[in-house]
Motif scaffolding. Structure first.
Motif, mmCIF file in Angstrom:
data_model
loop_
_atom_site.group_PDB
_atom_site.id
_atom_site.type_symbol
_atom_site.label_atom_id
_atom_site.label_comp_id
_atom_site.label_asym_id
_atom_site.label_seq_id
_atom_site.Cartn_x
_atom_site.Cartn_y
_atom_site.Cartn_z
ATOM 1 N N ASN A 74 0.804 -1.234 -0.009
ATOM 2 C CA ASN A 74 -0.109 -0.213 0.006
ATOM 3 C C ASN A 74 0.790 1.358 0.057
ATOM 4 O O ASN A 74 1.090 1.954 1.008
ATOM 5 C CB ASN A 74 -0.768 0.100 1.262
ATOM 6 C CG ASN A 74 -1.921 -1.199 1.460
ATOM 7 O OD1 ASN A 74 -2.462 -1.677 0.380
ATOM 8 N ND2 ASN A 74 -1.486 -2.329 2.269
ATOM 9 N N PRO A 75 1.468 1.598 -1.143
ATOM 10 C CA PRO A 75 2.497 2.595 -1.263
ATOM 11 C C PRO A 75 1.944 4.117 -1.157
ATOM 12 O O PRO A 75 2.990 4.907 -0.837
ATOM 13 C CB PRO A 75 3.053 2.582 -2.514
ATOM 14 C CG PRO A 75 2.386 1.196 -3.211
ATOM 15 C CD PRO A 75 1.161 0.989 -2.425
ATOM 16 N N ASP A 76 0.673 4.316 -0.643
ATOM 17 C CA ASP A 76 -0.004 5.675 -0.520
ATOM 18 C C ASP A 76 0.174 6.093 0.808
ATOM 19 O O ASP A 76 -0.081 7.328 1.054
ATOM 20 C CB ASP A 76 -1.302 5.585 -1.235
ATOM 21 C CG ASP A 76 -1.176 5.447 -2.787
ATOM 22 O OD1 ASP A 76 -0.157 5.806 -3.211
ATOM 23 O OD2 ASP A 76 -2.118 5.114 -3.341
ATOM 24 N N GLN A 77 0.488 5.104 1.712
ATOM 25 C CA GLN A 77 0.644 5.443 3.140
ATOM 26 C C GLN A 77 1.770 6.176 3.710
ATOM 27 O O GLN A 77 2.642 6.178 2.725
ATOM 28 C CB GLN A 77 0.121 4.107 4.021
ATOM 29 C CG GLN A 77 -0.686 3.164 3.954
ATOM 30 C CD GLN A 77 -0.782 2.041 4.871
ATOM 31 O OE1 GLN A 77 -0.849 0.900 4.312
ATOM 32 N NE2 GLN A 77 -0.526 2.301 5.968
ATOM 33 N N SER A 78 1.384 6.964 4.667
ATOM 34 C CA SER A 78 2.778 7.611 5.076
ATOM 35 C C SER A 78 3.801 6.327 5.618
ATOM 36 O O SER A 78 3.366 5.200 6.025
ATOM 37 C CB SER A 78 2.305 8.400 6.515
ATOM 38 O OG SER A 78 3.498 8.494 7.384
ATOM 39 N N CYS A 79 4.966 6.829 5.492
ATOM 40 C CA CYS A 79 5.893 5.924 5.827
ATOM 41 C C CYS A 79 6.408 5.838 7.250
ATOM 42 O O CYS A 79 7.330 5.309 7.850
ATOM 43 C CB CYS A 79 7.226 5.569 4.842
ATOM 44 S SG CYS A 79 8.133 7.078 5.023
#
Lengths: 141, 141
Positions: A74-79
């Motif tokens: 889910n690469p749209d989340q904050s890291c």
DNA sequence: CTTGAACCTCTAGTCACTATAGGGACTAGG
DNA sequence: CCTAGTCCCTATAGTGACTAGAGGTTCAAG
């Protein structure tokens, strides 16, 4: 384009039973099978397993890896979450290094002081038997 | 002069189930019992258990401790064996420190490079996914 | 004599695999 | 088509050093 579990093992340096274990605990999705029930993998499987392997090399535990994989998916989340996991691991590693350094010092002292004669006057045994020392927590390695 | 397992636990900082475990695997001799089958220990037990505890704190494994205890029981032997056990442990500790230091460096680099935006550009996840890195052995802590 | 803490045994769970047993599938050569 | 050999399958148990839980008994104080 697709290949067996043995081939995947060779390409990732992860042992065959370990791959099956990762599938069993849900780290790897169950791959398609041949008619004879043998697993067939593709290039994506290599990437995923390499990710897991690298994370294990860094000492992340399975739960942390599960979280890291879901972040990757889910690469749209904050890291922030990834950062927190990695920072926690870094802190663990630093603690571990500190306590092992203390052990090293004590072991070195023990060994240096041993004249290496009979056990009766051996510093190694004596040091262990000495009950008047600091009580830290147990070493875990 | 003799006391219960709970008292021994308090005096050595070793937990009660651990003491029973050590007895079960033969590190501690079975102590005498009361009529009601409760274990009774004496001062010698404290010394022996403290020895074990200290050795565990230094990370010696059970087999090594078994050997060290038998050396303590036979003080006329040469202490070469004790030295060899301690040296082996020191070598392990040093290896472990070295590999953890490498991990620390890699984790630090990962964390420093992360701009901490979306996961899509997160260095932490990227580094793990990168399959073009050195393949050392797995971390064991 | 009663209460309650401490004790007892036995079994199973932890973590991340690894090993073994007992079989089935696939591939290359004859 | 048959066979040999290698790979693959599942399921279960074992590793190290404990730890946790169930279900019951004993001890020491009041």
């Amino acid at each position: 384009m697709d290949f067996s579990i043995g081939e995947l093992a060779r390409r990732t340096q992860v042992k065959v039973p370990t791959i099956r274990y990762y599938e069993q605990i849900g780290l790897l999705a169950p791959p398609p099978r041949t008619e004879g029930q043998q697993r067939r993998y593709d290039k994506k499987s290599i990437a995923r397993l390499a990710f897991i392997r690298h994370a294990r090399e860094l000492g992340f535990n399975i739960e942390a890896i599960r979280a890291l994989l879901s972040l990757q998916d889910n690469p749209d989340q904050s890291c922030n979450v990834a950062d927190r996991i990695a920072s926690a691991r870094l802190a663990e590693v630093e603690d571990r290094i500190a306590s092992l350094s203390a052990l090293r010092t004590e072991l070195q002292r023990m060994l240096e002081e041993c004249a290496c004669g009979r056990v009766a006057e051996c510093r190694v045994i004596e040091t262990l038997a000495d009950n008047s020392h600091r009580h830290g927590r147990l070493a875990e390695s």
